[in-house]
Each structure stands twice: as C-alpha cells, then as structure tokens.
Design an enzyme around this catalytic site. Structure first.
Site, PDB file in Angstrom:
ATOM      1  N   ASP A  93       0.793  -1.132   0.151  1.00 31.54           N
ATOM      2  CA  ASP A  93       0.064   0.120   0.176  1.00 31.54           C
ATOM      3  C   ASP A  93       0.896   1.134   0.062  1.00 31.54           C
ATOM      4  O   ASP A  93       1.548   1.514   0.996  1.00 31.54           O
ATOM      5  CB  ASP A  93      -1.043   0.020   1.113  1.00 31.54           C
ATOM      6  CG  ASP A  93      -1.704   1.192   1.440  1.00 31.54           C
ATOM      7  OD1 ASP A  93      -2.066   1.851   0.351  1.00 31.54           O
ATOM      8  OD2 ASP A  93      -2.226   1.346   2.572  1.00 31.54           O
TER       9      ASP A  93
ATOM     10  N   ASN B 204       2.869   1.807   7.717  1.00 28.75           N
ATOM     11  CA  ASN B 204       3.043   1.048   8.631  1.00 28.75           C
ATOM     12  C   ASN B 204       2.873  -0.433   8.223  1.00 28.75           C
ATOM     13  O   ASN B 204       2.022  -0.933   7.125  1.00 28.75           O
ATOM     14  CB  ASN B 204       2.106   1.131   9.927  1.00 28.75           C
ATOM     15  CG  ASN B 204       2.595   2.272  10.826  1.00 28.75           C
ATOM     16  OD1 ASN B 204       1.948   3.463  10.472  1.00 28.75           O
ATOM     17  ND2 ASN B 204       3.226   2.054  11.744  1.00 28.75           N
TER      18      ASN B 204
ATOM     19  N   TRP C 196       1.415  -4.241   9.468  1.00 26.87           N
ATOM     20  CA  TRP C 196       0.612  -4.829  10.641  1.00 26.87           C
ATOM     21  C   TRP C 196      -0.024  -5.893  10.108  1.00 26.87           C
ATOM     22  O   TRP C 196      -0.410  -6.337   8.953  1.00 26.87           O
ATOM     23  CB  TRP C 196      -0.334  -3.911  11.146  1.00 26.87           C
ATOM     24  CG  TRP C 196      -1.629  -3.660  10.318  1.00 26.87           C
ATOM     25  CD1 TRP C 196      -1.587  -2.331   9.395  1.00 26.87           C
ATOM     26  CD2 TRP C 196      -2.852  -4.159   9.956  1.00 26.87           C
ATOM     27  NE1 TRP C 196      -2.920  -2.290   9.097  1.00 26.87           N
ATOM     28  CE2 TRP C 196      -3.517  -3.461   9.258  1.00 26.87           C
ATOM     29  CE3 TRP C 196      -3.360  -5.452  10.309  1.00 26.87           C
ATOM     30  CZ2 TRP C 196      -4.737  -3.711   8.752  1.00 26.87           C
ATOM     31  CZ3 TRP C 196      -4.656  -5.789   9.673  1.00 26.87           C
ATOM     32  CH2 TRP C 196      -5.152  -5.038   9.037  1.00 26.87           C
TER      33      TRP C 196
ATOM     34  N   ASP D 292      -1.978   6.078  -5.034  1.00 25.21           N
ATOM     35  CA  ASP D 292      -2.066   4.997  -3.818  1.00 25.21           C
ATOM     36  C   ASP D 292      -2.630   3.687  -4.517  1.00 25.21           C
ATOM     37  O   ASP D 292      -3.782   3.410  -4.958  1.00 25.21           O
ATOM     38  CB  ASP D 292      -3.227   5.890  -3.257  1.00 25.21           C
ATOM     39  CG  ASP D 292      -3.661   4.849  -1.938  1.00 25.21           C
ATOM     40  OD1 ASP D 292      -2.897   3.999  -1.587  1.00 25.21           O
ATOM     41  OD2 ASP D 292      -4.383   5.240  -1.069  1.00 25.21           O
TER      42      ASP D 292
ATOM     43  N   THR E 292      -5.952   2.202  -2.957  1.00 30.92           N
ATOM     44  CA  THR E 292      -7.156   2.442  -3.411  1.00 30.92           C
ATOM     45  C   THR E 292      -7.757   1.963  -4.571  1.00 30.92           C
ATOM     46  O   THR E 292      -7.049   2.063  -5.305  1.00 30.92           O
ATOM     47  CB  THR E 292      -7.307   4.132  -3.149  1.00 30.92           C
ATOM     48  OG1 THR E 292      -6.971   4.848  -1.904  1.00 30.92           O
ATOM     49  CG2 THR E 292      -8.672   4.579  -3.804  1.00 30.92           C
TER      50      THR E 292
END
Length: 396
Positions: free
Chosen positions: A80, A85, A87, A284, A287
């Site tokens: 992304d 981050n 996760w 992006d 998206t």
C-alpha cells in the site's frame, strides 16, 4: 489518516538486487459478490531477487505473501503506497474480529522481541488497534531482522471489508514520516516512529536504489470462465522495462509523506473538474478507484450520464453506453482512462470505479488509485522524491 475507498534469521548479504513481487488479481465477479455483502451489512446496520505472488482484493488492493518470525509465519498483505506501517493480526485478536485470517504468534518465534508500544491507525475504510512488536521479516526472499510491526488485537473498525477480504494485513510503502504509533486519544500520534520495511531495505543495501515500481495485471481474455486474472508485479529496488512502452515521465513529489503530486487538470472533453484548490493528488495502490472532491465527482458522473446510488454512493450507468475518456493531465502530459478502465459490469448495469470523498485541507483533492495504475506503469523514487508514469504493456 490513510485514505482508501480497503524468513531467514540472519541478514542477507548486501548486493545489487531487484526484488520482484509477482501480483495476482482478484476477479471482478468476486469483487461484485463481496460488494453486495458489504452493502447488505451496511443496510443491516444502517541482486538477490525474490518472488511473492500478489492477489487483488476488491479488484484493487493488491496483496502478496510475506513472513514474520523464525520459523516463518506466512501472511498475505496489501502493498500500500498510501500508508507506511506494517501490521498483521495478532493471536489476541478475537475470532469475531479476525476470523478466517492467520494470526501472528510471538511465542512461536525465536527472533521475537517485545515492544508493546500502542498502535492505533485509521484508514478511510476503518480503524484497527493493537501494539508494536519486533521480529524477522521476509519479503520475496530478502530478510530484515529486527523489523518493528504491529500486532492487531481489534480489527472491528475495518468492518465487513476485512472479514470478507483475503488480506491479513498491510505493508505500507509511503515515506517514513507517515508511519505512526501511539494512541490518538492518549497523547496523540507519534509520526515517523517506526522504521519502514522499504526504507530499511534501501538503508541496509539489500536493494541498489530506493525505488519501487508497480505493474498491475488485468483480466484474462477468457473472463469470466477464468476468474483469476493476469499476475502483476511489484519490483523493489528498480524498474522493469519489460512492463511498459515509451518513456517514463516523472513528476516531483509535492509533499513527502504520502506519494503526493500536483495535477494540472482532471477532465472530460475539455471540461476540467479540478480547481485551484484541488490540484493535489495521492498516487495510492491501496485505493481501488479514482477518488475526487464530492461535488467534482458528481459533476463528472453527470457528464457521463451516470446516476448516483444513495445507499452506497456508487455511480452506475448502462453498460451499453459509449462513454468518453477521463483525462488526467500531470506536468503537461495527458493520461487517458477509457471506459474499459473505469467501468465494471454488474449485469446490464456498469459501476463507475469512481468515488467522491473530502480528503481534507491543503489542496488535496484526488486519489489516483488502481484504476489509474492498472493503465500506467508507476515508478516510486524515494531518493529523488518523484513518481514516474508510462503506458503499461498489455497483460500476457
């Protein structure tokens, strides 16, 4: 805030390397089935090289395999560019929140180091919370020991999109400044507090350049008989010239954090739907759609003869209509998005892969998501803070 419409134990020796991450595409049919489930749920609520197969979530969120820990625990994550981050779901994430997703078990890894810092992040599609941990990360055969990431304990804020999604987490590829930790309700976010995986790949010399490139695969000719779609590829550390035609055209990043650039216009047949206050855009990969100011998107959809669905905010139009190209002009170069690119069939009705959203202050008006990046091979150059575009070659 993230805007979106959703292992070896030792260091690999530094060397000249391109890290190739093959990308697989989730089918439009599956996207439509899950879209109906999401709508129903809302109604009820009112030199080393490596390969990682990357799938597509909701025809846009491209994800692939990484591993954490020693021995390796495997996860599918969205790669992304709109966040920074890393996760995955932790073992303490409830079955209600994380059912159907593998969870990270720190007790099963010999490389785990406790951190415990609070983690709380909000995306356009929802929020998730947890805490930071440290372990060995492997992506495409390259290894990063001591990588800090987040274990998610509560993904309920992500809603049904995470429950029905096939991704287990997110690996952000934005600038380090966008990485966050801390609790916004208890002292606020701490920006830039977590070294990002891509930044560390570059700083440790595992890749030659702080450059990565996206090639997003499209549908196969025998769709819908073959629902898988062509694979795509994320290249870490450079550019693959086999994936585009012509020359790359670069534009500077206007504000590092997101991959934010300035656009000249977004229009149809000479009508510009951008304004002096909305000419900043984010490129992006997380998206799915072309996102723009709500009023501008309503006007654009009206120009296309589309109708807005009040229950979902989607724009729909008859699939029989012959629609013009959407033109995005960047640094004087025109990038066309044809109706084949921005229309998704749902029976006789086509959904326009566009969304109106207020993205906030400072002129930020647009998100060039996967509907744009599938058409144009996209290069993200962190060293020189620029983004490059070239027409992508047809999937094979």
């Amino acid at each position: 805030m993230k805007f979106t419409a959703l292992c070896l134990a030792s260091m690999v020796a530094a060397s000249s390397a391109l890290l190739r991450v093959p990308m697989k595409k989730r089918s439009d049919e599956e996207f439509l089935a899950n879209r109906r489930e999401v709508v129903a749920a809302r109604a009820n609520q009112l030199t080393d090289t490596g390969d990682v197969v990357i799938n597509n979530y909701e025809n846009a969120q491209y994800y692939g395999e990484i591993s954490l820990g020693s021995p390796a625990q495997n996860f599918e994550v969205i790669f992304d560019t709109g966040s920074a981050n890393l996760w995955v779901a932790g073992k303490d994430c409830s079955s209600t929140n994380c059912k159907g997703h593998p969870t990270y078990d720190s007790s099963a890894s010999s490389d785990y180091v406790v951190n415990g810092t609070t983690f709380d992040i909000e995306y356009g599609s929802g929020a998730c919370t947890g805490f930071l941990s440290q372990d060995t990360l492997n992506v495409g055969g390259l290894t990063l020991p001591e990588q800090i990431f987040a274990e998610i304990t509560d993904a309920s804020g992500m809603g049904v999109g995470y429950k029905v999604g096939k991704f287990d987490g997110i690996l952000g590829l934005a600038f380090d400044e966008l990485a966050v930790c801390g609790d916004p309700n208890d002292g606020g976010y701490i920006p830039g507090c977590v070294p990002t995986p891509f930044g560390r790949l570059a700083s440790t010399g595992l890749i030659d350049e702080a450059v990565f490139s996206f090639y997003l695969g499209g549908l196969t000719p025998d769709f819908p008989a073959n629902m898988t779609g062509f694979p795509g590829e994320l290249t870490l550390g450079g550019i693959d010239e086999d994936h585009y035609t012509g020359d790359l055209a670069y534009v500077p990043v206007s504000k590092a954090g997101y991959w934010q650039i300035t656009v000249d216009s977004v229009g149809i047949d000479g009508t510009d739907f951008s304004t002096a206050d909305t000419r900043e855009a984010i490129v992006d990969s997380g998206t799915s759609m072309l996102v723009g100011p709500p009023d501008a998107m309503d006007q654009l959809a009206d120009k296309l003869g589309a109708k807005k669905m009040s229950s979902t905010g989607e724009y729909v139009v008859g699939c029989h209509k012959d629609l013009p190209d959407i033109e995005v002009t960047i640094a004087g170069v025109d990038y066309s998005i044809s109706s084949d690119d921005y229309m998704l069939k749902d029976g006789p009705i086509c959904i326009l892969l566009m969304l109106g959203m207020d993205l906030g202050p400072e002129g930020l008006g647009w998100i060039l998501g996967d509907v744009f990046m599938r058409k144009y091979y996209t290069v993200f150059d962190m060293d020189q803070e620029r983004v490059g575009f070239a027409l992508a070659k047809a999937s094979e």
